[in-house]
Design an enzyme around this catalytic site. Structure first.
Site, short mmCIF file in Angstrom:
data_model
loop_
_atom_site.label_atom_id
_atom_site.label_comp_id
_atom_site.label_asym_id
_atom_site.label_seq_id
_atom_site.Cartn_x
_atom_site.Cartn_y
_atom_site.Cartn_z
N GLU A 85 41.11 18.49 21.58
CA GLU A 85 40.41 19.18 22.78
C GLU A 85 41.28 20.65 23.11
O GLU A 85 42.14 20.93 22.68
CB GLU A 85 40.99 18.56 23.99
CG GLU A 85 40.20 17.01 23.95
CD GLU A 85 40.94 16.12 25.07
OE1 GLU A 85 40.80 14.99 25.16
OE2 GLU A 85 41.50 16.86 26.02
N CYS A 145 44.17 26.55 26.63
CA CYS A 145 45.28 25.46 26.37
C CYS A 145 44.87 24.65 25.07
O CYS A 145 43.83 24.10 24.87
CB CYS A 145 45.31 24.26 27.68
SG CYS A 145 46.14 22.92 27.17
N CYS A 198 49.18 12.11 18.90
CA CYS A 198 50.70 12.43 19.19
C CYS A 198 51.47 10.93 18.90
O CYS A 198 51.04 9.88 19.18
CB CYS A 198 50.89 12.94 20.57
SG CYS A 198 52.50 13.15 20.94
N CYS A 237 54.52 9.13 25.38
CA CYS A 237 54.67 9.12 26.81
C CYS A 237 53.77 8.26 27.49
O CYS A 237 52.71 8.28 26.95
CB CYS A 237 54.79 10.32 27.16
SG CYS A 237 55.50 11.57 26.20
N CYS A 263 50.58 9.32 29.42
CA CYS A 263 49.86 10.27 28.61
C CYS A 263 48.53 9.72 27.78
O CYS A 263 48.82 8.96 26.99
CB CYS A 263 50.63 11.30 27.79
SG CYS A 263 49.93 12.26 26.74
N GLU A 305 52.58 17.39 19.85
CA GLU A 305 53.72 17.79 20.44
C GLU A 305 54.04 19.00 19.32
O GLU A 305 54.30 18.59 18.15
CB GLU A 305 54.73 16.66 19.87
CG GLU A 305 56.28 16.93 20.03
CD GLU A 305 56.62 17.90 21.17
OE1 GLU A 305 56.75 17.59 22.09
OE2 GLU A 305 57.23 19.07 20.86
N SER A 330 59.01 19.45 29.16
CA SER A 330 58.48 18.35 29.85
C SER A 330 59.63 17.55 30.17
O SER A 330 59.95 16.75 29.34
CB SER A 330 57.40 17.63 29.12
OG SER A 330 56.33 18.51 28.61
N LEU A 331 60.18 17.69 31.45
CA LEU A 331 61.34 16.91 31.75
C LEU A 331 60.99 15.51 32.40
O LEU A 331 61.19 14.44 32.10
CB LEU A 331 62.23 17.63 32.66
CG LEU A 331 63.67 17.28 32.67
CD1 LEU A 331 64.33 17.17 31.51
CD2 LEU A 331 64.46 18.21 33.76
N HIS A 332 60.23 15.66 33.59
CA HIS A 332 59.60 14.62 34.05
C HIS A 332 60.50 13.62 34.80
O HIS A 332 60.10 12.82 35.68
CB HIS A 332 58.64 13.80 33.34
CG HIS A 332 57.52 14.57 32.77
ND1 HIS A 332 56.81 15.84 33.53
CD2 HIS A 332 56.76 14.99 31.39
CE1 HIS A 332 55.88 16.46 32.51
NE2 HIS A 332 55.93 15.69 31.66
N ASN A 386 48.60 13.10 36.59
CA ASN A 386 47.07 12.55 36.52
C ASN A 386 47.07 11.24 35.99
O ASN A 386 47.62 10.85 34.92
CB ASN A 386 46.32 13.37 35.47
CG ASN A 386 45.72 14.69 36.05
OD1 ASN A 386 44.73 14.38 36.86
ND2 ASN A 386 45.61 15.69 35.15
N CYS A 421 45.33 15.97 29.80
CA CYS A 421 45.39 16.08 28.38
C CYS A 421 45.20 14.82 27.58
O CYS A 421 45.68 13.76 28.18
CB CYS A 421 46.89 16.07 28.20
SG CYS A 421 47.80 16.15 26.60
N1 SAH Z 1 53.50 17.48 23.75
C1 SAH Z 1 53.93 18.52 24.61
C2 SAH Z 1 52.66 19.55 24.84
C3 SAH Z 1 51.51 18.52 25.26
S1 SAH Z 1 51.43 17.82 26.83
C4 SAH Z 1 54.61 18.01 26.00
O1 SAH Z 1 54.51 16.76 25.96
O2 SAH Z 1 55.11 18.82 26.51
C5 SAH Z 1 51.40 19.10 27.73
C6 SAH Z 1 51.90 18.58 29.21
O3 SAH Z 1 50.86 17.69 30.13
C7 SAH Z 1 53.32 18.06 29.06
O4 SAH Z 1 54.10 18.69 29.98
C8 SAH Z 1 52.89 16.47 29.50
O5 SAH Z 1 54.04 15.83 29.82
C9 SAH Z 1 51.89 16.87 30.40
N2 SAH Z 1 51.07 15.41 30.77
C10 SAH Z 1 50.42 14.60 29.86
N3 SAH Z 1 49.82 13.36 30.62
C11 SAH Z 1 50.07 13.97 31.85
C12 SAH Z 1 49.62 13.24 33.03
N4 SAH Z 1 48.53 12.02 32.93
N5 SAH Z 1 49.67 13.90 34.22
C13 SAH Z 1 50.45 14.85 34.33
N6 SAH Z 1 50.80 15.91 33.35
C14 SAH Z 1 50.72 15.05 32.12
FE1 SF4 Z 2 52.70 13.71 23.03
FE2 SF4 Z 2 53.11 15.61 25.04
FE3 SF4 Z 2 51.33 13.46 25.50
FE4 SF4 Z 2 54.17 13.06 25.32
S1 SF4 Z 2 52.88 14.25 26.96
S2 SF4 Z 2 52.42 11.61 24.32
S3 SF4 Z 2 54.57 14.40 23.77
S4 SF4 Z 2 51.07 15.19 24.06
#
Ligand code: SAH
Ligand code: SF4
Length: 347
Positions: A92, A105, A112, A116, A119, A160, A214-216, A290, A333
């Protein structure tokens, strides 16, 4: 033997390949220019001889993504593409329209492996890395399909980026080089889940891109619950790598913080985040999580997000609550690919 992907070559590498074929090196630049336009076959390179076009086709692979699905938001014009790449793999890209220019984007991997919990991209694990050319293709073909000029790139789609380090680095050089589409590195952001050793390696490349972490969650216990990568690179190690990155490049780092209800949105966690970032030139993006169908993690309430932001600001950390683009399409994503896979179309 599989053919070399011609779009992955730099001008110098292309020059060398042409010389090896007994061709003149000066042909490299015009061919390279063609490769950075959305051509679908070597035959479209009409200023090159038919004989050379045929030789190129014999020797090299020219990747061409196809629009498998496309959704456009009626609210803000965001366009989401699902591309079919080589071997039927789907990835995508999302094209967002901002006042300061159009931003794409892009994805860097098919799937991946970071896993996480919130995700959609990680649900099925990693299938393969995208090549530098396939990452570039998303920019070229989104411009072609939409008729819009793209001025900014974020590496925040599926995958990633630092787990596909070599190809991503190559892409960053290709997309910003003077003979190509020349999107300046200051207009590119790379987002990572926190591979500390790769962040340190990236610092050494001395790029002008913006690094986004991506700290979260600000503590190992909560972060470990939602991001398995935290077990290999706990927060202290990650922050050490971030400090190194800033010291070497002088570039301010962005921190992404997706707010999960009851997991990362408690007031003490805002205090902890502020303590972690104190004295670091940085910016925090608070994102309402999300919700993904397969995950029990829920977004924080609007009230919790506001309270969290206030605590950060009170402690001198600037934080923006990012609005969601394309709320009426599957903009999170990995969601569109996931849905298409579920319907059994591909893979
Ligand atoms: N793998 C990398 C880049 C792709 S993800 C990373 O994790 O940083 C891009 C961003 O979307 C990251 O900050 C990720 O944590 C966030 N993301 C993934 N799933 C999400 C969701 N369900 N809600 C909000 N942000 C999300
Ligand atoms: Fe991969 Fe980024 Fe999704 Fe984590 S948030 S599973 S690193 S794409």
């Amino acid at each position: 033997m599989s053919k070399t992907e011609i779009k992955c070559l730099s001008v110098d590498e292309l020059k060398q390949a042409l010389v090896e074929m007994g061709e003149k090196p000066f042909r490299a630049k015009p061919i390279f220019k063609w490769l950075h336009t959305p051509v679908s076959s070597f035959d479209e390179m009409t200023d090159q001889s038919k004989a050379l076009r045929e030789r190129l086709a014999e020797r090299f692979e020219l990747t061409v993504p196809h629009v498998e699905r496309k959704q456009q938001s009626k609210i803000d014009g965001t366009i989401k593409y699902l591309w079919r790449m080589r071997e039927g793999d789907c990835v995508e890209s999302v094209l967002m329209r901002y006042e300061h220019g159009n931003t794409i984007c892009v994805s860097t991997q098919v799937g991946c492996r970071m896993g996480c919990k919130f995700c959609a991209s990680g649900l099925l694990g990693l299938k393969r890395n995208l090549s530098a050319g396939e990452i570039l293709d998303q920019v070229l073909f989104a411009e072609k399909d939409s008729g819009l000029k793209i001025s900014n790139i974020v590496l925040m789609g599926t995958g990633e980026p630092l787990d596909n380090y070599e190809n991503v680095l190559k892409f960053l050089h290709l997309v910003s080089c003077p003979e190509g589409i020349q999107i300046g590195q200051r207009h590119i952001s790379l987002s990572t889940s926190g591979l500390a050793d790769k962040i340190e390696a990236l610092a050494g490349e001395k790029l002008q891109i913006t690094l986004s972490i991506s700290l979260h969650a600000p503590d190992n216990e909560s972060r470990g619950q939602i991001m398995p990568v935290n077990r290999s690179y706990p927060i202290e190690r990650l922050m050490q790598a971030c400090r190194h990155y800033f010291d070497v490049t002088g570039r301010r780092i962005s921190y992404e913080y997706a707010m999960s209800r009851g997991i990362s949105d408690r007031p003490w966690q805002a205090e902890k985040l502020a303590a972690l970032l104190r004295g670091r030139p940085c910016h925090v993006n608070l994102i309402p999580l999300n919700p993904v169908k397969e995950s029990p993690i829920q977004p924080s309430t609007r009230e919790a997000v506001r309270r969290f932001q206030q605590i950060l600001e009170k402690n001198g950390v600037t934080a923006t609550v990012r609005r969601r683009l394309g709320p009426d399409i599957d903009a999170a994503c990995g969601q569109l690919r996931r849905r298409t896979l579920e319907e059994g179309d591909r893979q």
